[in-house]
Write a protein that holds these residues in place. Structure first.
Motif, PDB file in Angstrom:
ATOM      1  N   ALA A  90     -19.457 -33.458  -4.081  1.00 30.38           N
ATOM      2  CA  ALA A  90     -20.464 -33.193  -3.054  1.00 30.38           C
ATOM      3  C   ALA A  90     -19.863 -33.183  -1.659  1.00 30.38           C
ATOM      4  N   ALA A  91     -18.788 -33.944  -1.470  1.00 31.35           N
ATOM      5  CA  ALA A  91     -18.153 -34.062  -0.154  1.00 31.35           C
ATOM      6  C   ALA A  91     -16.838 -34.794  -0.306  1.00 31.35           C
ATOM      7  N   HIS A 124     -13.446 -26.220   1.107  1.00 40.51           N
ATOM      8  CA  HIS A 124     -14.767 -25.852   1.628  1.00 40.51           C
ATOM      9  C   HIS A 124     -15.803 -26.943   1.339  1.00 40.51           C
ATOM     10  N   LEU A 125     -15.424 -28.167   1.655  1.00 37.50           N
ATOM     11  CA  LEU A 125     -16.292 -29.317   1.436  1.00 37.50           C
ATOM     12  C   LEU A 125     -16.618 -29.998   2.766  1.00 37.50           C
ATOM     13  N   PRO A 126     -17.796 -30.603   2.861  1.00 41.19           N
ATOM     14  CA  PRO A 126     -18.109 -31.408   4.049  1.00 41.19           C
ATOM     15  C   PRO A 126     -17.369 -32.734   4.001  1.00 41.19           C
ATOM     16  N   VAL A 127     -17.356 -33.439   5.129  1.00 39.12           N
ATOM     17  CA  VAL A 127     -16.739 -34.765   5.200  1.00 39.12           C
ATOM     18  C   VAL A 127     -17.783 -35.802   5.598  1.00 39.12           C
ATOM     19  N   VAL A 128     -17.618 -36.997   5.058  1.00 37.91           N
ATOM     20  CA  VAL A 128     -18.466 -38.133   5.431  1.00 37.91           C
ATOM     21  C   VAL A 128     -17.549 -39.172   6.051  1.00 37.91           C
ATOM     22  N   LEU A 129     -17.815 -39.502   7.315  1.00 32.40           N
ATOM     23  CA  LEU A 129     -16.857 -40.220   8.148  1.00 32.40           C
ATOM     24  C   LEU A 129     -17.240 -41.666   8.407  1.00 32.40           C
ATOM     25  N   PHE A 253     -24.392 -31.017   1.880  1.00 33.51           N
ATOM     26  CA  PHE A 253     -23.641 -31.328   0.664  1.00 33.51           C
ATOM     27  C   PHE A 253     -23.477 -30.138  -0.270  1.00 33.51           C
ATOM     28  N   VAL A 254     -22.388 -30.185  -1.049  1.00 30.77           N
ATOM     29  CA  VAL A 254     -22.113 -29.161  -2.058  1.00 30.77           C
ATOM     30  C   VAL A 254     -22.705 -29.624  -3.380  1.00 30.77           C
TER      31      VAL A 254
END
Length: 255
Positions: A90-91, A124-129, A253-254
């Motif tokens: 998902a990320a 091509h994924l989002p990031v959670v920081l 999210f993916v």
């Protein structure tokens, strides 16, 4: 009303005795999606098992938490890279910097963070920081490397409006959790000036329980207290907060 918990560690041992009941209680309160951030290689199997047990509800991320960056960080990064090559997540998260607990691996944290941001761009994924005592440094890394496509969440946001403006300029979202309910946190005054379109909600369970459960184990059913607090700050309905923040999560999210 449907609510999304964008950040919860429900695979940890704190939930071993009642994990299914925790999910059921959350669903009773309208929580229908649970995003599981990684920590390091030690939790991968537990995280993926939970995803298999609750298909379509629990979604795993992959990444190396900054507090798990140590002498073996290269090995841990290889673990991340191997899993990213095997399947979709998902990320990439939670990743970032933590200069609160221990600064002895500061440079290694920066290397690991940048490497994982580049992996997010490649896949091509989002990031959670994660950005404890390091929010400006995290903003700077994202600004340096993000390109046009990178998106993500500043998890457990609790900083000042100047940082919030920079984050909005990057097109990133704010993960708002139990701290919003703490009287002396100062977060409510900042969130007042952040559009709902830039907010997602999270528990960070089992940590950071909202009032009236502060100091006790957090769980996803407690999201309603965060939704209610944001609705009060914004002077809108809880339904609107739930709908917009869940829609934001869906965009990030993916699946």
């Amino acid at each position: 009303m449907f609510i999304t918990d964008t950040h919860c560690h429900l695979y940890l041992s704190e939930f071993d005795e009642d994990r299914s009941a925790v999910i059921e209680r959350a669903e009773t309160e309208g929580v229908n999606k649970f995003y599981l951030p990684a920590i390091d290689s030690h939790v991968t199997s537990r995280m993926l098992e939970m995803e298999e047990k609750f298909p379509g509800k629990c979604f795993a991320m992959m990444g190396l938490h900054p507090c798990s960056v140590g002498n073996n960080y290269e090995e841990e990064l290889r673990h991340v890279e191997t899993w990213l090559s095997k399947r979709k997540f998902a990320a990439i998260g939670e990743i970032g910097l933590d200069f609160y607990w221990d600064k002895s691996f500061r440079e290694q944290q920066l290397i690991a963070f940048r490497r994982q941001v580049n992996l997010a761009i490649d896949y091509h994924l989002p990031v959670v920081l994660h950005s404890r005592e390091s929010i400006q440094e995290c903003i700077d890394v994202i600004a340096e490397t993000r390109g046009d496509s990178l998106k993500g969440i500043f998890h457990c946001f609790g900083s000042k409006i100047e940082h919030a403006k920079q984050i909005m300029d990057l097109g990133f979202y704010f993960g708002i959790g139990g701290v919003i309910t703490y009287k002396n946190s100062g977060l409510a005054s900042v969130v007042k000036d952040i559009p709902l379109q830039n907010i997602v909600i999270e528990t960070d369970a089992p940590y950071l329980s909202p009032i009236p459960f502060r100091g006790k184990r957090n769980e996803s059913s407690y999201l309603k207290y965060i939704v209610e607090k944001i609705a009060s700050i914004k002077n809108v309905s809880v339904e609107e907060v739930a709908e917009i923040t869940s829609s934001n999560a869906q965009k990030i999210f993916v699946h």
